[in-house]
Design an enzyme around this catalytic site. Structure first.
Site, mmCIF file in Angstrom:
data_model
loop_
_atom_site.group_PDB
_atom_site.id
_atom_site.type_symbol
_atom_site.label_atom_id
_atom_site.label_comp_id
_atom_site.label_asym_id
_atom_site.label_seq_id
_atom_site.Cartn_x
_atom_site.Cartn_y
_atom_site.Cartn_z
ATOM 1 N N CYS A 130 1.159 -1.316 0.117
ATOM 2 C CA CYS A 130 -0.090 0.158 -0.022
ATOM 3 C C CYS A 130 1.093 1.420 -0.325
ATOM 4 O O CYS A 130 0.564 2.078 -0.372
ATOM 5 C CB CYS A 130 -1.421 -0.016 1.458
ATOM 6 S SG CYS A 130 -0.676 -0.322 2.240
ATOM 7 N N HIS A 243 -2.030 6.190 5.203
ATOM 8 C CA HIS A 243 -0.853 6.278 4.584
ATOM 9 C C HIS A 243 -0.410 7.439 4.387
ATOM 10 O O HIS A 243 -0.549 7.902 3.999
ATOM 11 C CB HIS A 243 -0.332 4.871 4.215
ATOM 12 C CG HIS A 243 -1.032 4.031 4.753
ATOM 13 N ND1 HIS A 243 -1.176 3.256 5.866
ATOM 14 C CD2 HIS A 243 -0.167 2.299 4.215
ATOM 15 C CE1 HIS A 243 -0.872 2.165 6.230
ATOM 16 N NE2 HIS A 243 -0.800 1.334 5.688
#
Length: 340
Positions: A130, A243
């Site tokens: 990710c 994130h």
């Protein structure tokens, strides 16, 4: 894509449910979507476009009935079932780390290197890590403009990257702190609420964690730059979704800030939010449930003419996993992979 039949493996997990959500947004009809998980989830009913999809026991799935399998059930599951599905004619897009660095398996971010599929003869396609996805999305247009030579990355990764157990632990510890109760970490090795943990995944002999090595090695493979200098430090933060990555990058050419912003703005899937005078920059909350990678805090290094610093954020469950996989599937259908 509507005429293709999909099966989501790991459908009851956080990423699996997001894959269902994204397929719904792509308007894939319910009769073309199957779901599979472990035996304990067999018979579970999942909502999809106003219908109910019943979860199958993965060990009983006939993959020959499906064109595309979206896998997100853990590396040990993919190791067994991805080759089985591929051998039955189902193209697997695997969200685990198991196949990513295999020389005969493509590692794809569709906006960057979808054409790499032509170099492989594989019915298994890997979805990258990710944090890697959002970083390379920003690095690619900058590399095209200036020629990338070096990357130093520091990540700030949400607890959802560790699955639902990570989210639950953050919420439980937050409540324990508010109520003055003692903290006893379980899923994470250290307290995560109101804290940062400079470890994601296990440490290796190199003293880098496996997560850090994933970012380093996957970036080289996706960008086709095996010789760039790259290092990473990955940190877990008390954020539920989203994130963030702080990136220092060096290039072959002198960096022009306006050109850098222009090439990022022009790149599919990137949004630049960068107006420091008005405190406009992207945060994880801004990225939640969004498709784009958001880039902010662009600035030249004060003493290195060919270096640039920037900050990028993205929804790790969405673009960092589910959306990227579905975008690969979409392009497979558009490009005639299935003979259409």
């Amino acid at each position: 894509m509507q005429s293709r039949k999909f099966i989501i493996v790991g459908a009851t997990g956080r990423v699996g449910r997001e894959m269902l959500k994204v397929l719904g947004e792509f308007k894939v009809p319910a009769e073309n979507v199957g779901a599979a998980a472990s035996e304990r989830s067999e018979g579970t009913k999942l909502d999809y476009l106003g219908s109910k999809i019943e979860v199958q026991n993965l060990s009983n799935v006939d993959f020959s009935k499906y064109d595309i399998g979206l896998f997100s059930a853990g590396g040990s599951v993919s190791e067994i079932y991805a080759p089985k599905a591929a051998n039955q004619g189902c193209v697997v897009i695997d969200n685990t780390s198991f196949f990513r660095m295999h020389n005969d398996i493509p590692l794809i971010v569709p906006e960057i290197n979808f054409e790499d599929l032509k170099r492989y003869n594989s019915k298994i396609i890997s979805n990258p890590n990710c944090s890697t996805i959002q970083m390379v999305m920003a690095l690619k247009p900058l590399h095209d403009a200036f020629g990338l030579t070096e990357v130093v990355a520091s990540t700030y990764q949400a607890v959802s990257g560790a699955g639902q157990k990570g989210v639950d632990e953050l919420m439980e510890q937050t409540e324990q702190i508010i109520n003055g109760n003692p903290i006893h970490p379980h899923h994470f090795k250290r307290q995560i609420a109101f804290n940062l943990i400079p470890q994601i995944d296990s440490f290796t002999d190199s003293l880098y964690t496996k997560e850090e090595l994933k970012m380093m090695n996957e970036t080289k493979k996706i960008l086709g730059l095996p010789d760039i200098n790259i290092t990473a430090t990955c940190v877990r933060v008390p954020v539920i979704v989203g994130h963030a990555v702080d990136v220092f990058a060096k290039f072959e050419k002198s960096v022009d800030l306006k050109t850098a912003k222009d090439c990022l703005n022009d790149f599919e899937g990137i949004s630049v939010i960068d107006d420091p005078d008005n405190f406009e920059f992207a945060t994880p909350i801004d990225a939640e449930s969004k498709n784009d990678v958001f880039v902010s805090r662009l600035r030249k290094h004060p003493t290195i003419d060919n270096a640039l610093h920037f900050w990028c954020v993205a929804d790790n469950v969405r673009k960092g996993a589910a959306l990227n996989a579905v975008q690969i599937a979409e392009k497979l259908c558009q490009k005639g992979f299935f003979g259409n």
